[in-house]
Motif scaffolding. Structure first.
Motif, PDB file in Angstrom:
ATOM      1  N   ARG A  12       0.832  -1.200   0.000  1.00  0.00           N
ATOM      2  CA  ARG A  12       0.000   0.000   0.000  1.00  0.00           C
ATOM      3  C   ARG A  12       0.874   1.261   0.000  1.00  0.00           C
ATOM      4  N   GLY A  13       2.003   1.205   0.694  1.00  0.00           N
ATOM      5  CA  GLY A  13       2.928   2.329   0.665  1.00  0.00           C
ATOM      6  C   GLY A  13       3.535   2.534  -0.713  1.00  0.00           C
TER       7      GLY A  13
ATOM      8  N   THR B 256      -4.833  -3.938  -2.226  1.00  0.00           N
ATOM      9  CA  THR B 256      -5.036  -3.216  -3.477  1.00  0.00           C
ATOM     10  C   THR B 256      -6.465  -2.713  -3.615  1.00  0.00           C
TER      11      THR B 256
ATOM     12  N   GLU C 100      -8.260   1.769  -0.198  1.00  0.00           N
ATOM     13  CA  GLU C 100      -7.404   2.945  -0.160  1.00  0.00           C
ATOM     14  C   GLU C 100      -7.418   3.570   1.229  1.00  0.00           C
ATOM     15  N   ASN C 101      -8.611   3.858   1.734  1.00  0.00           N
ATOM     16  CA  ASN C 101      -8.735   4.518   3.031  1.00  0.00           C
ATOM     17  C   ASN C 101      -9.294   3.600   4.103  1.00  0.00           C
TER      18      ASN C 101
ATOM     19  N   ARG D 272       2.093   1.877  -3.465  1.00  0.00           N
ATOM     20  CA  ARG D 272       1.051   2.475  -4.294  1.00  0.00           C
ATOM     21  C   ARG D 272       0.971   3.985  -4.066  1.00  0.00           C
ATOM     22  N   LYS D 273       0.996   4.387  -2.801  1.00  0.00           N
ATOM     23  CA  LYS D 273       0.882   5.812  -2.489  1.00  0.00           C
ATOM     24  C   LYS D 273       2.087   6.601  -2.981  1.00  0.00           C
ATOM     25  N   SER D 274       3.262   5.979  -2.957  1.00  0.00           N
ATOM     26  CA  SER D 274       4.471   6.681  -3.392  1.00  0.00           C
ATOM     27  C   SER D 274       4.603   6.761  -4.903  1.00  0.00           C
TER      28      SER D 274
ATOM     29  N   ALA E 146      -4.477  -0.327  -9.040  1.00  0.00           N
ATOM     30  CA  ALA E 146      -3.636   0.399  -8.088  1.00  0.00           C
ATOM     31  C   ALA E 146      -2.378   0.940  -8.771  1.00  0.00           C
TER      32      ALA E 146
ATOM     33  N   SER F  64      -1.646   5.030  -9.309  1.00  0.00           N
ATOM     34  CA  SER F  64      -0.668   5.486  -8.315  1.00  0.00           C
ATOM     35  C   SER F  64       0.210   6.599  -8.881  1.00  0.00           C
TER      36      SER F  64
END
Length: 283
Positions: free
Chosen positions: A110-111, A191, A194-195, A113-115, A279, A283
């Motif tokens: 998940r990290g 995946t 998200e929140n 994906r956010k990066s 994802a 991203s």
């Protein structure tokens, strides 16, 4: 070559030219899938080895938990059941290490994906499935290492293989099948959400399962109405199979039930895991 000639090459662009590829693979070929998956698996294993939280979740926490169970509850459970508790505790802790390591990996995904790292990988000329296949290869290697470490700690406190070398190999490999099924599930959840903290909720569920299975105490020690649930849950059937392969007892039926649980998790979450593509693209 003089420094003047080097500067001239840099200005003309010749020094920045890259050689033509001589080992290119068709992007969607089986060879590309295997080669690119191994590269992704190596990347993940190196990252996990450098990440203290993953190391703690996969190795340190399970090893300390095994020692704690042996010191605090081992003799009491052995006296109450007539069977050495270590043959239930070692399989249990191996499974705990496999599950919590996968949870830490899913949080890392998940990290990524956010990066935006997944998005950057998606733009590369690599096989589209290599990210997921490489992740599953890395998970299998991680579970294997966890199993070997926990068995080593278990040997120090009395665990032994009594059913021969083939049974020992089967017991070492069995958690990998369990771990792959669980890893597919948590990867899909990571995946999809998200929140919503789905992965963290799975962590709470795993903690409950750790204390309600046949490895913590025998099934007969639970209330009668709860015993069928305890006996059928995935950790219990995996523990029973691994206990049979190490100490002796039923093996075939527990192994088949454990494989059914793993196949079921893969079947249910294999389609949602397509969210990995979404994802990566978003991203």
């Amino acid at each position: 070559m003089s420094s003047l000639e080097k500067r001239e090459e840099i200005r003309s662009g010749r020094a920045l030219a890259f050689p033509l590829p001589n080992a290119a693979l068709p992007e969607n070929s089986a060879s590309a899938l295997w080669t690119h998956s191994l590269i992704q698996a190596k990347r993940l294993l190196i990252n996990w080895a450098r990440d203290p939280s993953t190391t703690v979740q996969a190795l340190v926490y399970p090893a300390l938990t095994l020692i704690m169970f042996r010191v605090v509850l081992g003799n009491s459970i052995t006296a109450a059941t007539g069977q050495p508790s270590i043959y239930g505790t070692v399989p249990l802790i191996i499974l705990v290490g496999a599950m919590f390591g996968s949870i830490a990996s899913a949080v890392g995904l998940r990290g990524e994906r956010k990066s935006g790292l997944l998005g950057r990988f998606w733009t590369l000329p690599a096989h589209r499935a290599s990210g997921l296949v490489g992740r599953m290869i890395a998970e299998a290697v991680r579970v294997l290492l966890t199993t070997i470490v926990i068995i080593g700690v278990g040997y120090a406190v009395g665990f032994r293989f009594t059913q021969g070398p083939l049974a020992a190999v089967a017991m070492i490999l069995l958690p990998i099948a369990f771990g792959i099924g669980f890893a597919v599930m948590v990867t899909a959840l990571a995946t999809m959400s998200e929140n919503v903290p789905l992965v963290e909720l799975v962590s709470i569920g795993c903690t409950l399962l750790m204390f309600f299975n046949s490895g913590f105490v025998p099934t007969m020690a639970y209330p009668v109405w709860l015993q069928p649930v305890i006996a059928a849950q995935p950790m219990s059937v995996a523990v029973d199979a691994m206990r049979g392969l190490s100490l002796g007892g039923p093996v075939l039926v527990p192994v088949l039930k454990m494989l059914a649980w793993s196949a079921g998790m893969i079947a249910v979450f294999l389609y949602p895991i397509r969210g990995y593509r979404r994802a990566a693209e978003t991203s």
